[in-house]
Design a protein around this motif. Structure first.
Motif, short mmCIF file in Angstrom:
data_model
loop_
_atom_site.label_atom_id
_atom_site.label_comp_id
_atom_site.label_asym_id
_atom_site.label_seq_id
_atom_site.Cartn_x
_atom_site.Cartn_y
_atom_site.Cartn_z
N GLY A 240 60.33 -41.55 -49.24
CA GLY A 240 60.79 -40.42 -50.05
C GLY A 240 60.31 -39.09 -49.50
N ILE A 241 59.07 -39.05 -49.02
CA ILE A 241 58.55 -37.82 -48.42
C ILE A 241 59.32 -37.49 -47.15
CG2 ILE A 241 56.49 -36.80 -47.35
CD1 ILE A 241 54.88 -38.66 -49.30
N LEU A 242 59.67 -38.50 -46.38
CA LEU A 242 60.50 -38.30 -45.19
C LEU A 242 61.86 -37.73 -45.59
CD1 LEU A 242 61.10 -38.68 -42.16
CD2 LEU A 242 61.68 -41.07 -42.67
N ALA A 243 62.44 -38.26 -46.68
CA ALA A 243 63.73 -37.75 -47.17
C ALA A 243 63.60 -36.28 -47.57
CB ALA A 243 64.21 -38.59 -48.35
N ALA A 255 57.01 -38.88 -41.64
CA ALA A 255 56.21 -38.48 -42.81
C ALA A 255 54.96 -39.34 -42.86
CB ALA A 255 57.02 -38.64 -44.09
N VAL A 256 53.91 -38.74 -43.39
CA VAL A 256 52.63 -39.44 -43.54
C VAL A 256 52.10 -39.20 -44.95
CG1 VAL A 256 50.22 -39.56 -42.79
CG2 VAL A 256 52.04 -39.25 -41.09
N THR A 257 51.69 -40.26 -45.63
CA THR A 257 50.95 -40.10 -46.89
C THR A 257 49.47 -40.24 -46.57
OG1 THR A 257 51.31 -42.46 -47.35
CG2 THR A 257 52.73 -40.88 -48.46
N LEU A 258 48.68 -39.31 -47.09
CA LEU A 258 47.26 -39.28 -46.78
C LEU A 258 46.49 -38.91 -48.04
CD1 LEU A 258 45.55 -39.74 -44.26
CD2 LEU A 258 45.66 -37.30 -43.81
N GLY A 259 46.38 -39.89 -48.92
CA GLY A 259 45.63 -39.71 -50.16
C GLY A 259 44.64 -40.84 -50.30
N MET A 260 44.60 -41.46 -51.47
CA MET A 260 43.73 -42.62 -51.65
C MET A 260 44.19 -43.78 -50.78
SD MET A 260 41.48 -41.42 -53.51
CE MET A 260 40.51 -42.86 -53.93
N GLY A 261 45.49 -43.90 -50.58
CA GLY A 261 46.05 -44.83 -49.61
C GLY A 261 46.69 -44.06 -48.49
N THR A 262 47.28 -44.76 -47.53
CA THR A 262 47.95 -44.07 -46.43
C THR A 262 49.09 -44.91 -45.89
OG1 THR A 262 47.62 -42.98 -44.27
CG2 THR A 262 46.41 -45.02 -44.65
N ASN A 263 50.09 -44.23 -45.38
CA ASN A 263 51.22 -44.90 -44.75
C ASN A 263 51.95 -43.87 -43.90
OD1 ASN A 263 53.00 -46.94 -44.05
ND2 ASN A 263 54.16 -46.88 -45.94
N LEU A 462 48.05 -32.52 -26.83
CA LEU A 462 49.30 -32.05 -26.23
C LEU A 462 49.14 -30.79 -25.38
CD1 LEU A 462 51.74 -32.68 -29.22
CD2 LEU A 462 51.23 -34.17 -27.28
N GLY A 463 48.07 -30.03 -25.61
CA GLY A 463 47.86 -28.82 -24.83
C GLY A 463 48.79 -27.69 -25.26
N ASN A 464 48.62 -26.54 -24.64
CA ASN A 464 49.39 -25.35 -25.01
C ASN A 464 50.89 -25.54 -24.81
OD1 ASN A 464 47.23 -23.76 -25.83
ND2 ASN A 464 46.79 -23.07 -23.74
N GLU A 465 51.28 -26.26 -23.76
CA GLU A 465 52.70 -26.35 -23.42
C GLU A 465 53.49 -27.19 -24.40
OE1 GLU A 465 53.27 -27.65 -19.44
OE2 GLU A 465 52.14 -26.00 -18.55
N LEU A 466 52.89 -28.27 -24.92
CA LEU A 466 53.64 -29.21 -25.76
C LEU A 466 53.28 -29.15 -27.23
CD1 LEU A 466 53.58 -32.38 -23.46
CD2 LEU A 466 55.34 -30.60 -23.61
N SER A 467 52.15 -28.59 -27.58
CA SER A 467 51.69 -28.67 -28.98
C SER A 467 52.64 -27.96 -29.94
CB SER A 467 50.28 -28.10 -29.11
OG SER A 467 50.22 -26.76 -28.67
N ASP A 468 53.35 -26.94 -29.46
CA ASP A 468 54.30 -26.24 -30.35
C ASP A 468 55.50 -27.10 -30.71
OD1 ASP A 468 52.72 -24.02 -30.40
OD2 ASP A 468 53.83 -22.92 -28.86
N ASN A 469 55.68 -28.20 -29.98
CA ASN A 469 56.81 -29.08 -30.27
C ASN A 469 56.56 -29.97 -31.49
OD1 ASN A 469 58.15 -28.05 -28.09
ND2 ASN A 469 57.77 -29.79 -26.75
N VAL A 470 55.31 -30.09 -31.92
CA VAL A 470 54.98 -30.93 -33.07
C VAL A 470 54.47 -30.04 -34.19
CG1 VAL A 470 53.55 -32.82 -33.93
CG2 VAL A 470 54.43 -32.90 -31.59
N ILE A 471 55.24 -29.95 -35.25
CA ILE A 471 54.91 -29.11 -36.40
C ILE A 471 54.53 -30.00 -37.58
CG2 ILE A 471 55.80 -27.40 -38.03
CD1 ILE A 471 57.79 -26.56 -35.83
N ILE A 472 53.32 -29.82 -38.09
CA ILE A 472 52.85 -30.60 -39.23
C ILE A 472 52.84 -29.70 -40.45
CG2 ILE A 472 50.94 -31.96 -40.15
CD1 ILE A 472 50.05 -32.46 -37.26
N GLU A 473 53.55 -30.11 -41.50
CA GLU A 473 53.62 -29.27 -42.68
C GLU A 473 53.45 -30.10 -43.95
OE1 GLU A 473 58.44 -29.04 -43.44
OE2 GLU A 473 57.50 -27.45 -42.24
N HIS A 474 53.01 -29.42 -44.99
CA HIS A 474 52.81 -30.09 -46.27
C HIS A 474 54.16 -30.37 -46.93
CE1 HIS A 474 51.37 -30.27 -50.61
NE2 HIS A 474 50.70 -31.22 -50.01
N SER A 475 54.22 -31.44 -47.71
CA SER A 475 55.49 -31.85 -48.32
C SER A 475 55.98 -30.81 -49.32
CB SER A 475 55.32 -33.20 -49.02
OG SER A 475 54.36 -33.10 -50.06
N HIS A 476 57.27 -30.88 -49.60
CA HIS A 476 57.91 -29.93 -50.50
C HIS A 476 57.97 -30.48 -51.92
CE1 HIS A 476 59.28 -27.65 -46.96
NE2 HIS A 476 59.54 -28.83 -46.43
#
Length: 491
Positions: A240-243, A255-263, A462-476
């Motif tokens: 659902g978070i991925l959706a 998507a990643v869940t990171l609370g009391m459990g994780t997936n 990933l270093g400076n060149e590739l790290s901008d390609n991976v964006i981690i954001e909080h769920s909506h």
């Protein structure tokens, strides 16, 4: 005679002073020895928890291998379960939706209006067609007799509460779109493992016979109680978070869940996924990785993790989860502090009895201690007194507590970072595509230092060149909102 008495008294006084000085010196020496031993325990623990970048890459590569094996065979620590969703959101979905997020001993009912993310910017600035608005949620505890009853009793009870909620926030039980989202959080598995429950959740969410039976029971309950809604799929909350991430961006791929459990879950090409012959195959499929059970010979496991696992309700399984999730972070810290108290008298000659109680230190309290910026570690002092009854800790001891928290949190966060990089690598998107990873859960949201360590680990890998390609954001949308996006994505 008097002179002899004076001399004797003087000698006695000197002897007493010398003896006292010797005792003080011995006490200081003993204290220094204990302190050095506590520091040795910390240094050894820190070395064994270390996650240098080469090790993180080994773990990421192992995850990729396990993911590939899980898709093609059963020889993997990862289940790689295809979701039974017909489609993921496109961002065009609009309407008033309701959803249910079922957790361990409670559930959340959510209402939200989706306005579509592809509306012209002008209309949004004018206050119309926001991607998500009119958001209401209610958390409801499930009575023990319902949890331990039948699945039909559970769904009847949930449906009655849903009806009340809809009546409160709309006109009658027919308000909003017909689709009802239904997600199940990872913590359900922990409850199921510890007691008899209405549903064996881990085995019943993904379109098998038992899952279809539960789906029918939910819809029968809705019809029985006059709630004009229909559930099309029971879905893991991480899907659902991925959706939800996909609703906001086509580049949201995991998507990643990171609370009391994780997936973790991600979007995979349908060409590499086994799919029932009788069902129409979509172009892409959301995969529930079940990464809590991920295993790798490169995971930094210490004596404390080994004992934690052996004494858990599920020894030998969910090893990755026991290194990164909120249920276990505080417990790892407690075990290290207990050894320090036993072997180096960190909190005095007597080991605090409460320090020996498993799982007494919760991750929110660990985070509060770790993020204590006061000069004398006043927050740590308060937490040690409140949780363990330790009211005589020294400033040096409290500093050591903060350092133990730091080691545990840094290791966990960097392992999550390696997992995220591994997923993006599996998709072949590290060097040529933007990839958005949506993260939900209290550990990520409220544990600032943990979150910073996670982000920095991805950058280091990933270093400076590739790290901008991976964006981690909080769920909506916050807790439970994933069910809204599931409802909106179904035909």
């Amino acid at each position: 005679m008097r002179k002899d008495v004076v001399v004797l008294a003087a000698v006695t006084t000197v002897s007493t002073v010398v003896a006292a000085a010797l005792l003080v010196r011995q006490w200081k020496r003993r204290s220094e020895q204990r302190w050095r031993h506590a520091q040795r325990i910390l240094r050894k623990f820190a070395r064994e928890c270390a996650t240098p970048v080469p090790k993180l890459w080994q773990i990421a590569d192992d995850l990729v291998t396990e993911m590939q094996s899980g898709l093609t065979s059963s020889e993997s620590s990862l289940q790689m379960l295809p979701s039974c969703l017909a489609s993921l959101p496109t961002g065009d979905e609009k309407g008033l939706y309701y959803g249910i997020n079922l957790r361990g001993t409670n559930f959340i009912i959510v209402q939200a209006r989706l306005g579509g993310r592809n509306e012209p910017p002008v209309s949004r600035l004018a206050g119309r067609n926001e991607p998500i608005s009119d958001l209401y949620r209610q958390e409801i505890q499930i009575p023990p007799n319902i949890i331990e009853g039948s699945s039909q009793e559970l769904f009847d009870w949930i449906t009655v509460e849903l009806g009340k909620f809809i009546s409160m926030h709309s006109e009658g039980l027919q308000g909003g779109e017909k689709n009802l989202g239904f997600t199940v959080s990872p913590t359900i598995g922990e409850v199921a493992a510890s007691k008899e429950t209405a549903i064996k959740w881990k085995d019943s969410l993904f379109g098998d016979a038992e899952g279809n039976k539960l789906l029918n029971e939910i819809n029968l309950a809705l019809e029985k109680h006059g709630v004009d809604k229909q559930v099309f799929a029971l879905v893991d909350d991480t899907i659902g978070i991925l959706a939800g991430g996909r609703y906001y961006s086509k580049e949201s791929v995991a998507a990643v869940t990171l609370g009391m459990g994780t997936n973790a879950a991600y979007v995979e090409s349908a060409s590499v996924v086994k799919w029932p012959d009788q069902a129409p195959k979509p172009e892409e499929i959301a995969i529930n990785i079940q990464w809590g059970n991920f295993r790798s010979s490169h995971l930094p496991i210490t004596e404390f993790d080994t004992s934690l696992d052996a004494e858990s309700s599920n020894p030998g399984s969910q090893i990755f989860e026991k290194l990164i999730s909120g249920t276990y972070l505080g417990e790892a810290v407690r075990r290290v502090l207990l050894k320090m108290a036993q072997e180096s008298s960190l909190f005095g000659d007597r080991v605090p009895p409460k320090l020996a109680i498993p799982y007494l230190l919760r991750s929110p309290d660990m985070a509060a201690m770790h993020q204590d910026t006061s000069e004398d570690y006043e927050v740590i002092d308060e937490k040690l007194t409140e949780i363990f009854g330790i009211n005589n800790s020294t400033t040096m001891a409290r500093e050591l507590v903060a350092e133990v928290c730091d080691v545990v949190a840094e290791r966990g966060a960097r392992l999550v970072g390696a997992g995220i990089v591994g997923i993006v690598k599996k998709l072949g998107r590290l060097s040529n595509r933007i990839s958005i990873i949506t993260v939900e859960g209290g550990v990520y949201e409220h544990y600032r230092v943990f979150r910073n360590y996670l982000h920095s680990s991805v950058w280091e890998m990933l270093g400076n060149e590739l790290s901008d390609n991976v964006i981690i954001e909080h769920s909506h949308g916050g807790s439970g909102a994933s069910s809204i996006f599931i409802a909106a994505s179904q035909p």
